[in-house]
Design a protein around this motif. Structure first.
Motif, PDB file in Angstrom:
ATOM      1  N   GLY A  40      -3.485   2.965  -5.960  1.00 32.05           N
ATOM      2  CA  GLY A  40      -3.837   1.640  -6.481  1.00 32.05           C
ATOM      3  C   GLY A  40      -2.931   0.528  -5.996  1.00 32.05           C
ATOM      4  O   GLY A  40      -3.103  -0.629  -6.381  1.00 32.05           O
ATOM      5  N   CYS A  76      -2.704  -0.903  -3.135  1.00 29.64           N
ATOM      6  CA  CYS A  76      -3.302  -1.875  -2.201  1.00 29.64           C
ATOM      7  C   CYS A  76      -4.327  -2.757  -2.912  1.00 29.64           C
ATOM      8  O   CYS A  76      -5.137  -3.401  -2.246  1.00 29.64           O
ATOM      9  CB  CYS A  76      -3.942  -1.154  -1.015  1.00 29.64           C
ATOM     10  SG  CYS A  76      -5.385  -0.213  -1.472  1.00 29.64           S
ATOM     11  N   THR A  95      -5.837   6.552  -4.054  1.00 27.05           N
ATOM     12  CA  THR A  95      -5.253   7.228  -5.212  1.00 27.05           C
ATOM     13  C   THR A  95      -4.245   6.360  -5.966  1.00 27.05           C
ATOM     14  O   THR A  95      -4.247   6.313  -7.191  1.00 27.05           O
ATOM     15  CB  THR A  95      -4.533   8.525  -4.756  1.00 27.05           C
ATOM     16  OG1 THR A  95      -5.439   9.284  -3.982  1.00 27.05           O
ATOM     17  CG2 THR A  95      -4.064   9.338  -5.943  1.00 27.05           C
ATOM     18  N   TYR A 107       0.864  -1.185   0.000  1.00 24.68           N
ATOM     19  CA  TYR A 107       0.000   0.000   0.000  1.00 24.68           C
ATOM     20  C   TYR A 107       0.894   1.225   0.000  1.00 24.68           C
ATOM     21  O   TYR A 107       2.092   1.121   0.227  1.00 24.68           O
ATOM     22  CB  TYR A 107      -0.966   0.002   1.201  1.00 24.68           C
ATOM     23  CG  TYR A 107      -0.354   0.401   2.518  1.00 24.68           C
ATOM     24  CD1 TYR A 107       0.469  -0.465   3.222  1.00 24.68           C
ATOM     25  CD2 TYR A 107      -0.604   1.665   3.057  1.00 24.68           C
ATOM     26  CE1 TYR A 107       1.022  -0.085   4.423  1.00 24.68           C
ATOM     27  CE2 TYR A 107      -0.046   2.042   4.262  1.00 24.68           C
ATOM     28  CZ  TYR A 107       0.768   1.164   4.941  1.00 24.68           C
ATOM     29  OH  TYR A 107       1.326   1.540   6.127  1.00 24.68           O
ATOM     30  N   ASN A 108       0.291   2.372  -0.227  1.00 25.45           N
ATOM     31  CA  ASN A 108       1.090   3.586  -0.186  1.00 25.45           C
ATOM     32  C   ASN A 108       0.282   4.775   0.329  1.00 25.45           C
ATOM     33  O   ASN A 108       0.573   5.315   1.381  1.00 25.45           O
ATOM     34  CB  ASN A 108       1.670   3.884  -1.577  1.00 25.45           C
ATOM     35  CG  ASN A 108       2.579   5.090  -1.591  1.00 25.45           C
ATOM     36  OD1 ASN A 108       2.817   5.694  -0.541  1.00 25.45           O
ATOM     37  ND2 ASN A 108       3.083   5.457  -2.744  1.00 25.45           N
ATOM     38  N   CYS A 109      -0.771   5.182  -0.427  1.00 26.56           N
ATOM     39  CA  CYS A 109      -1.414   6.450  -0.089  1.00 26.56           C
ATOM     40  C   CYS A 109      -2.453   6.330   1.021  1.00 26.56           C
ATOM     41  O   CYS A 109      -2.711   7.289   1.738  1.00 26.56           O
ATOM     42  CB  CYS A 109      -2.073   7.033  -1.333  1.00 26.56           C
ATOM     43  SG  CYS A 109      -3.477   6.031  -1.898  1.00 26.56           S
ATOM     44  N   ASN A 110      -3.083   5.188   1.154  1.00 25.15           N
ATOM     45  CA  ASN A 110      -4.157   4.971   2.121  1.00 25.15           C
ATOM     46  C   ASN A 110      -5.367   5.864   1.845  1.00 25.15           C
ATOM     47  O   ASN A 110      -6.156   6.129   2.748  1.00 25.15           O
ATOM     48  CB  ASN A 110      -3.637   5.196   3.562  1.00 25.15           C
ATOM     49  CG  ASN A 110      -4.581   4.621   4.599  1.00 25.15           C
ATOM     50  OD1 ASN A 110      -5.406   3.767   4.284  1.00 25.15           O
ATOM     51  ND2 ASN A 110      -4.488   5.106   5.831  1.00 25.15           N
TER      52      ASN A 110
HETATM   53  S1  FES Z   1      -3.077   2.520  -0.549  1.00 27.46           S
HETATM   54 FE1  FES Z   1      -3.217   3.756  -2.335  1.00 27.46          FE
HETATM   55  S2  FES Z   1      -5.079   3.148  -3.198  1.00 27.46           S
HETATM   56 FE2  FES Z   1      -5.028   2.059  -1.335  1.00 27.46          FE
END
Ligand code: FES
Length: 330
Positions: free
Chosen positions: A43, A45, A41, A35-38
């Motif tokens: 994608g 995850c 945005t 994951y990255n942005c949580n």
């Molecule tokens: S962590 Fe970036 S879309 Fe879910």
């Protein structure tokens, strides 16, 4: 009521509450999904639904193609579970699966845990988290100072902030800045993560954790992760410090031992430095004269740990069962 989530291909399972996203429940349970942005945005995850029903709770910018939607792809950070689920998730199996990151963040809070140790809490931006495995280090970059590697003291299950424990040394510019100049909201850039000091989750051997002063930060992260994944084997924590004051989260550790039957805790303090190390290792080898069946995780300054390692090796500790996190106090 919680529901059960089975993850493929690892076969791991966790429980999810109806109000939390699948990303939140997976992290809380000690999983390491990509994951990255949580915030829907990036994608990263993305996961695939194999069975069960989801409820998409929040709008997201990231879009799947029609064929991806039909195949069952969804975002962990934007969906909750309505029923028991089986899902396919990309998980980090080792430190090699965690990407190198550079995250511009800010100081969230500065809390003196005592006169000698500062808890620096770094607030991550809403649009970017800092991904790491429990026990790893990050490089703290503060303008006009040499970057400093420090063990992360918080658990990867928390996505909003990252904690560090910094000891006081007036002769060290980094430490002095932390104690006397840094303010809430000041910029900090985190880079990394670094290090291979992570829990061997596959091993069923009992664990011995040894922290020297602020070496407790990495050990704290490991034990919180072990609690998250509900590790059942016995865990024994030894925290060494010549000065009792530098066992700055003694009561917090006590709360672990009150809650967990499989965790014991011994604090070794009240001696001058060399004596403290000797007393610490003597206590460990008295408690465990044969270390061949144990994994040992140690965090502290290299010089301090070397003597202890030699003694434990003489008590059958195998090199491959020893995990070392070298870090300075400040
Ligand atoms: S962590 Fe970036 S879309 Fe879910």
């Amino acid at each position: 009521m919680s529901v059960k989530i089975k993850v493929q291909p690892s076969g791991k399972q966790f429980e999810a509450q109806p109000h939390e996203t699948l990303l939140e429940s997976a992290l809380r349970s000690g999983l390491s999904p990509a994951y990255n942005c949580n915030n829907g945005t990036c994608g990263e995850c993305r996961a695939k639904l194999l069975s069960g029903h989801l409820s998409e709770t929040k709008f997201h910018d990231f879009t799947f193609t029609d064929s991806e939607k039909q195949a069952g792809y969804f975002l962990l950070c934007r969906n909750c579970a309505e029923t028991d689920l089986e899902v396919e998730v990309a998980e980090a199996g080792s430190v090699a699966d965690i990407p190198q990151q550079a995250v511009k963040a800010k100081v969230k809070s500065l809390e003196k845990l005592n006169d000698h140790v500062m808890l620096v809490r770094v607030r991550l931006p809403r649009s970017q988290t800092f991904r790491f495995l429990a026990g790893q280090q990050a490089t703290i970059n503060i303008p006009d100072l040499e970057p400093r590697n420090k063990s992360i003291a918080s658990c990867p299950c928390i996505t909003q902030f990252v904690d560090f424990h910094v000891g006081y040394n007036p002769d060290d510019p980094f430490s002095d800045t932390i104690f006397n100049q840094l303010k809430v909201s000041d910029p900090i850039t985190l880079t990394g993560p670094e290090g291979k000091f992570v829990l061997d989750e596959e091993s069923t051997q009992p664990k011995i954790f040894i922290a020297y002063e602020t070496g407790f930060s990495a050990i704290k992260s490991l034990i919180e992760h072990a609690i998250g994944i509900e590790m059942t084997q016995p865990m024994h924590l030894y925290w060494l410090s010549p000065d009792e004051e530098n066992m700055y989260m003694h009561n917090y550790v006590r709360s672990w031992t009150d809650a967990l039957d499989n965790l014991s805790y011994v604090g070794v303090t009240g001696y001058e430095e060399t004596q403290c190390l000797e007393q610490g290792v003597e206590k460990i080898i008295t408690d465990f004269p044969d270390l061949s069946g144990y994994q040992v995780y140690m965090s502290g300054p290299e010089k301090k740990m070397r003597t202890m390692i030699e003694k434990m090796m003489a008590h059958k500790l195998k090199r491959e069962q020893l995990f070392i996190d070298v870090q300075r106090r400040y």
